[in-house]
Design an enzyme around this catalytic site. Structure first.
Site, PDB file in Angstrom:
ATOM      1  N   ASP A 175       0.866  -1.184   0.000  1.00  0.00           N
ATOM      2  CA  ASP A 175       0.000   0.000   0.000  1.00  0.00           C
ATOM      3  C   ASP A 175       0.898   1.228   0.000  1.00  0.00           C
ATOM      4  O   ASP A 175       1.601   1.499   0.980  1.00  0.00           O
ATOM      5  CB  ASP A 175      -0.915  -0.004   1.224  1.00  0.00           C
ATOM      6  CG  ASP A 175      -2.035   1.015   1.130  1.00  0.00           C
ATOM      7  OD1 ASP A 175      -1.869   2.024   0.406  1.00  0.00           O
ATOM      8  OD2 ASP A 175      -3.085   0.823   1.788  1.00  0.00           O
ATOM      9  N   ARG A 234      -0.124   4.408  -0.419  1.00  0.00           N
ATOM     10  CA  ARG A 234      -0.857   5.642  -0.183  1.00  0.00           C
ATOM     11  C   ARG A 234      -0.274   6.432   0.984  1.00  0.00           C
ATOM     12  O   ARG A 234       0.342   5.871   1.880  1.00  0.00           O
ATOM     13  CB  ARG A 234      -2.332   5.333   0.084  1.00  0.00           C
ATOM     14  CG  ARG A 234      -3.083   4.847  -1.137  1.00  0.00           C
ATOM     15  CD  ARG A 234      -4.495   4.425  -0.790  1.00  0.00           C
ATOM     16  NE  ARG A 234      -4.530   3.212   0.020  1.00  0.00           N
ATOM     17  CZ  ARG A 234      -5.647   2.610   0.407  1.00  0.00           C
ATOM     18  NH1 ARG A 234      -6.818   3.114   0.047  1.00  0.00           N
ATOM     19  NH2 ARG A 234      -5.600   1.498   1.136  1.00  0.00           N
TER      20      ARG A 234
END
Length: 333
Positions: A265, A267
């Site tokens: 991930d 983000r």
């Protein structure tokens, strides 16, 4: 293109945007090694498990006579693994300018490219720095750049607010639904998903989650939907489509991302914390199943008074995706 780090400068040629002719012009001696991520190198059996624990870290592959442009393309793109069995042998070598190499892989992600380059040590007067790359995602540089009333389906009393840094190619937005009533707002962090939000993809639950979040915030009285321009968990639309292709080959969403050479991930939820702070909201109720979002907001100085589950039924196309989120990324479904 070149990146200058504290430990040296690397001249770079992105494999995805190159061809054989550009490679010859960049590296006439045929000596430039290939810079890959540890996640991709581990797939190719070129990195040990310790390196692979940080899948977006850099690994340098020695250039050989048989490592031409076509072979480098096959090294870079895991979609080709089954169609083009990889030849070799290949050998990982000591990194030249590790800081610059790591920054190059971050630049690839920001640009939506495969994290793979031909790399040559050497000075370049026009070299950028790691700080130049990091500025694109520096939450502290985010500012409000525009706002307007925006009635939307299911929440007519709404206002949209746009945020960006001077370096960002796009904007993050907040949808303020209803009016403050003295209670912490119900907040949803929603990452951009063109395929789900716009096209109605059934491979994920993003579109239904977006609509359900607006409805739930409206029903709560007031709240904020943060729409974060971090497509594909931060790897961009094209790389997300590559991950979809890998999922069609049998890999789940976690393994697809790491085979591409990205973090599970990528983000930056600190951006959401900065957006809330700019909106004057330091205490929220968070509509999420993802504990990482709670931790990220709290690390950014936003108190999470309550985590509100956000559950929707699966469909036959996204059952495995939702199970992977539950079993491998800690989502509390």
């Amino acid at each position: 293109m070149a990146i200058r780090g504290a430990d040296g400068t690397l001249r770079l040629l992105a494999i995805e945007t190159a061809d054989s002719e550009r490679l010859r012009a960049f590296d006439p001696e045929g000596a430039a090694p290939v810079l890959l991520s540890a996640g991709r190198a581990a797939t190719l059996k070129l990195a040990n498990q310790r390196e692979a624990a940080a899948p977006d870290g850099p690994v340098l592959v020695e250039r050989t006579l048989w490592l031409d442009f076509d072979t480098a393309t096959a090294l870079a793109d895991p979609q080709l693994d089954l169609a083009t069995p990889l030849k070799g042998p290949f050998r990982a070598i000591a990194l030249a300018a590790p800081e610059a190499a790591a920054a190059a892989l971050r630049l690839a992600r920001v640009a939506g490219l495969l994290p793979a380059f031909f790399a040559i040590p050497g000075e370049d007067a026009e070299a950028i720095t790691p700080a130049d790359i990091d500025a694109h995602e520096d939450a502290a540089r985010l500012r409000i750049v525009g706002r307007a009333r925006l009635p939307v389906e299911g929440a007519e009393d709404s206002e949209i607010v746009a945020f960006r840094t001077d370096e960002m190619p796009g904007e993050h937005v907040a949808l303020l639904i209803g009016r403050p009533d003295g209670n912490p707002p119900l907040v949803r962090l929603h990452s951009e998903c063109l395929t789900g939000d716009v096209l109605g993809s059934l491979k994920c639950d993003c579109g239904p989650q977006l609509k359900a979040a607006i409805a739930e915030i409206e029903a709560s009285g007031w709240g904020i939907l943060l729409y974060l321009r971090q497509e594909g968990r931060g790897i961009g639309l094209i790389n997300k489509l590559r991950a979809y292709a890998l999922q069609d080959q049998g890999f789940d969403t976690v393994d697809a991302n790491t085979r591409l050479g990205f973090a599970v991930d990528a983000r930056n939820f600190g951006i959401a914390g900065r957006m809330l702070a700019l909106l004057g909201q330091k205490r929220v109720r968070l509509l999420t199943n993802n504990p990482d979002k709670v931790a990220a907001l709290e690390a950014a100085g936003i108190a999470v008074a309550e985590r509100v589950p956000h559950k929707l039924p699966p469909n036959p196309h996204n059952e495995r995706y939702l199970a992977t989120k539950r079993d491998r990324t800690g989502h509390q479904l």
